[in-house]
Design an enzyme around this catalytic site. Structure first.
Site, PDB file in Angstrom:
ATOM      1  N   THR A  26       0.844  -1.209   0.000  1.00 25.11           N
ATOM      2  CA  THR A  26       0.000   0.000   0.000  1.00 25.11           C
ATOM      3  C   THR A  26       0.869   1.245   0.000  1.00 25.11           C
ATOM      4  O   THR A  26       0.373   2.340   0.278  1.00 25.11           O
ATOM      5  CB  THR A  26      -0.899   0.042   1.256  1.00 25.11           C
ATOM      6  OG1 THR A  26      -0.061  -0.066   2.414  1.00 25.11           O
ATOM      7  CG2 THR A  26      -1.936  -1.050   1.255  1.00 25.11           C
ATOM      8  N   ALA A  27       2.170   1.071  -0.255  1.00 22.43           N
ATOM      9  CA  ALA A  27       3.098   2.205  -0.132  1.00 22.43           C
ATOM     10  C   ALA A  27       3.301   2.881  -1.489  1.00 22.43           C
ATOM     11  O   ALA A  27       2.670   3.904  -1.769  1.00 22.43           O
ATOM     12  CB  ALA A  27       4.403   1.734   0.476  1.00 22.43           C
ATOM     13  N   ARG A  28       4.124   2.288  -2.333  1.00 20.63           N
ATOM     14  CA  ARG A  28       4.351   2.816  -3.673  1.00 20.63           C
ATOM     15  C   ARG A  28       4.705   1.665  -4.612  1.00 20.63           C
ATOM     16  O   ARG A  28       5.465   0.748  -4.235  1.00 20.63           O
ATOM     17  CB  ARG A  28       5.506   3.829  -3.685  1.00 20.63           C
ATOM     18  CG  ARG A  28       5.142   5.216  -3.175  1.00 20.63           C
ATOM     19  CD  ARG A  28       4.180   5.948  -4.102  1.00 20.63           C
ATOM     20  NE  ARG A  28       3.900   7.309  -3.716  1.00 20.63           N
ATOM     21  CZ  ARG A  28       2.862   7.695  -2.964  1.00 20.63           C
ATOM     22  NH1 ARG A  28       2.013   6.805  -2.502  1.00 20.63           N
ATOM     23  NH2 ARG A  28       2.655   8.965  -2.699  1.00 20.63           N
ATOM     24  N   ASP A  64      -2.331  -2.022  -3.692  1.00 21.95           N
ATOM     25  CA  ASP A  64      -3.040  -0.757  -3.889  1.00 21.95           C
ATOM     26  C   ASP A  64      -2.190   0.195  -4.728  1.00 21.95           C
ATOM     27  O   ASP A  64      -2.640   1.280  -5.067  1.00 21.95           O
ATOM     28  CB  ASP A  64      -3.345  -0.129  -2.512  1.00 21.95           C
ATOM     29  CG  ASP A  64      -4.237   1.110  -2.612  1.00 21.95           C
ATOM     30  OD1 ASP A  64      -5.240   1.061  -3.356  1.00 21.95           O
ATOM     31  OD2 ASP A  64      -3.934   2.122  -1.949  1.00 21.95           O
ATOM     32  N   GLU A  78       0.590   4.170 -12.821  1.00 24.06           N
ATOM     33  CA  GLU A  78      -0.667   4.679 -12.259  1.00 24.06           C
ATOM     34  C   GLU A  78      -1.041   5.966 -12.971  1.00 24.06           C
ATOM     35  O   GLU A  78      -0.170   6.804 -13.189  1.00 24.06           O
ATOM     36  CB  GLU A  78      -0.526   4.958 -10.761  1.00 24.06           C
ATOM     37  CG  GLU A  78      -0.320   3.712  -9.936  1.00 24.06           C
ATOM     38  CD  GLU A  78      -0.331   3.999  -8.428  1.00 24.06           C
ATOM     39  OE1 GLU A  78      -0.729   5.117  -8.040  1.00 24.06           O
ATOM     40  OE2 GLU A  78       0.046   3.107  -7.665  1.00 24.06           O
ATOM     41  N   HIS A 113      -5.168   2.514  -5.855  1.00 24.72           N
ATOM     42  CA  HIS A 113      -4.501   3.532  -5.025  1.00 24.72           C
ATOM     43  C   HIS A 113      -5.528   4.353  -4.229  1.00 24.72           C
ATOM     44  O   HIS A 113      -5.660   5.574  -4.419  1.00 24.72           O
ATOM     45  CB  HIS A 113      -3.630   4.457  -5.895  1.00 24.72           C
ATOM     46  CG  HIS A 113      -2.573   5.172  -5.098  1.00 24.72           C
ATOM     47  ND1 HIS A 113      -1.298   5.383  -5.530  1.00 24.72           N
ATOM     48  CD2 HIS A 113      -2.618   5.723  -3.857  1.00 24.72           C
ATOM     49  CE1 HIS A 113      -0.598   6.037  -4.618  1.00 24.72           C
ATOM     50  NE2 HIS A 113      -1.388   6.253  -3.579  1.00 24.72           N
ATOM     51  N   ILE A 114      -6.241   3.655  -3.339  1.00 24.18           N
ATOM     52  CA  ILE A 114      -7.283   4.332  -2.552  1.00 24.18           C
ATOM     53  C   ILE A 114      -7.016   4.216  -1.050  1.00 24.18           C
ATOM     54  O   ILE A 114      -7.940   4.311  -0.239  1.00 24.18           O
ATOM     55  CB  ILE A 114      -8.689   3.778  -2.883  1.00 24.18           C
ATOM     56  CG1 ILE A 114      -8.745   2.244  -2.705  1.00 24.18           C
ATOM     57  CG2 ILE A 114      -9.112   4.188  -4.283  1.00 24.18           C
ATOM     58  CD1 ILE A 114     -10.148   1.677  -2.699  1.00 24.18           C
ATOM     59  N   GLY A 115      -5.742   4.009  -0.691  1.00 24.24           N
ATOM     60  CA  GLY A 115      -5.403   3.826   0.724  1.00 24.24           C
ATOM     61  C   GLY A 115      -5.936   4.936   1.622  1.00 24.24           C
ATOM     62  O   GLY A 115      -6.409   4.690   2.722  1.00 24.24           O
ATOM     63  N   SER A 116      -5.880   6.169   1.144  1.00 17.61           N
ATOM     64  CA  SER A 116      -6.303   7.290   1.999  1.00 17.61           C
ATOM     65  C   SER A 116      -7.682   7.820   1.616  1.00 17.61           C
ATOM     66  O   SER A 116      -8.086   8.893   2.080  1.00 17.61           O
ATOM     67  CB  SER A 116      -5.264   8.412   1.925  1.00 17.61           C
ATOM     68  OG  SER A 116      -5.015   8.772   0.586  1.00 17.61           O
TER      69      SER A 116
HETATM   70  C1  DGY Z   1      -0.080   9.623  -0.191  1.00 14.29           C
HETATM   71  O1  DGY Z   1      -0.510  10.482   0.575  1.00 14.29           O
HETATM   72  O2  DGY Z   1       1.117   9.521  -0.437  1.00 14.29           O
HETATM   73  C2  DGY Z   1      -1.065   8.716  -0.825  1.00 14.29           C
HETATM   74  O3  DGY Z   1      -0.450   7.759  -1.603  1.00 14.29           O
HETATM   75  C3  DGY Z   1      -2.076   9.485  -1.637  1.00 14.29           C
HETATM   76  O4  DGY Z   1      -1.454  10.384  -2.454  1.00 14.29           O
END
Ligand code: DGY
Length: 323
Positions: A238-240, A264, A269, A287-290
């Protein structure tokens, strides 16, 4: 009356964020929410004092070199800043901030969702029921991997990693971690520290990445490192996307070294990796972690707090470059 600073908000942020920004700044808002080319970012920089971008806007060395000198601060609406060349921006005298802390809960929640979904075959199960093809049941049917009491390896025990560890303890997991430096015992909360990534990988029946993408961590999960995992491990990111060699991940899925993955983040992307779509043991999100209402407001407000501090003549709380 003193003029308000001109602020460009590059994407459609939460209503509460846009309302507060419009009250305090002379705003240019991208209500259509489309992505911007490098040329558009450079052109806009001549018209604004500050930019409030997301990780979707790239401020690499070549864009940064061409930014107009009018821009004084880039107040990111993200914790990750791998889209910004911090050295180049600092050299141009541009302050850069991010939004730590406020998205740790939401991101750890998504990591747990992906870990559970991958381990318990959520993609296959959902497809089976949804398609109407679920016409049998057996004790041998859709057997997954037990999360509770298993060993979880966390790479990157910063804010999100620590919340992930807390969530995992709620599932009685045995938490191990690698971090550049060992945490104090009150933050470790019983998690076992590993001095090297390699040592951690050897015990990680479940592995979750929570470190930033930097030149040092780019491609860190490569073939050699996937090989170190116990057979049948579950891998979560879920990081990058840049942390993972996706070809190496696919090879690890093919060999069974990695039994399932929850992702994620992807190298490309938006879009992801079409090759991964063939794998029903890979649970993927865009990429919806936040992406919760509460967290989006908190991210927007944190970015605005940083801007307010800067225009009040102070060093913003989340300054990553000072000038
Ligand atoms: C972040 O804050 O880095 C998340 O990946 C959303 O951009």
């Amino acid at each position: 009356m003193t003029q308000k600073p001109v602020l460009w908000i590059t994407r459609k942020l939460s209503d509460a964020t846009l309302e507060r920004a419009s009250r305090d700044y002379d705003v240019i808002i991208n209500h259509e929410d489309g992505l911007h080319t490098a040329d558009e970012i450079i052109a806009m920089s001549a018209k604004v004092d500050a930019i409030l971008p997301c990780h979707s806007e790239i401020f690499d060395a070549s864009v940064t070199a061409k930014l107009d000198s009018r821009v004084k601060i880039i107040a990111n609406h993200s914790v990750g800043v791998d889209h910004c060349d911090l050295n180049a921006l600092a050299a141009r005298g541009i302050v850069v901030t991010n939004t730590p802390d406020v998205l740790s809960d939401a991101t750890a929640d998504i990591a747990m969702l992906l870990m559970l979904g991958a381990a318990r075959r959520a993609v296959e199960g959902d497809r089976l029921v949804r398609s109407g093809e679920w016409d049998f049941w057996s004790p041998a049917f859709m057997v997954g991997k037990q999360v509770s009491a298993a060993r979880l390896g966390i790479i990157g025990m910063g804010r999100v990693g620590q919340v992930m560890a807390k969530r995992a303890r709620g599932f009685d997991m045995d938490v191990h971690y690698y971090n550049r430096s060992r945490l104090a015992p009150d933050l470790e909360q019983g998690a076992v520290y590993h001095e090297t990534v390699e040592s951690l990988l050897g015990i990680a029946d479940f592995l979750s990445l929570h470190c930033p993408a930097t030149p040092e961590t780019t491609g860190m999960m490569n073939t050699a490192r996937f090989d170190l995992l116990p057979d049948g491990a579950v891998f979560v990111n879920t990081a990058r996307g840049a942390l993972v060699d996706e070809d190496a991940l696919i090879a690890a899925l093919d060999s069974g070294k990695v039994a399932a993955a929850g992702l994620d983040c992807f190298l490309t992307e938006p879009g992801g990796n079409p090759a991964l779509s063939a794998y029903s043991n890979v649970f993927m999100l865009p990429h919806i972690g936040s992406a919760t209402g509460e967290t989006r407001n908190a991210m927007g407000f944190r970015a605005l707090d940083n801007l307010d501090a800067f225009f009040a003549g102070n060093i913003p709380k989340d300054a990553l470059t000072t000038v």
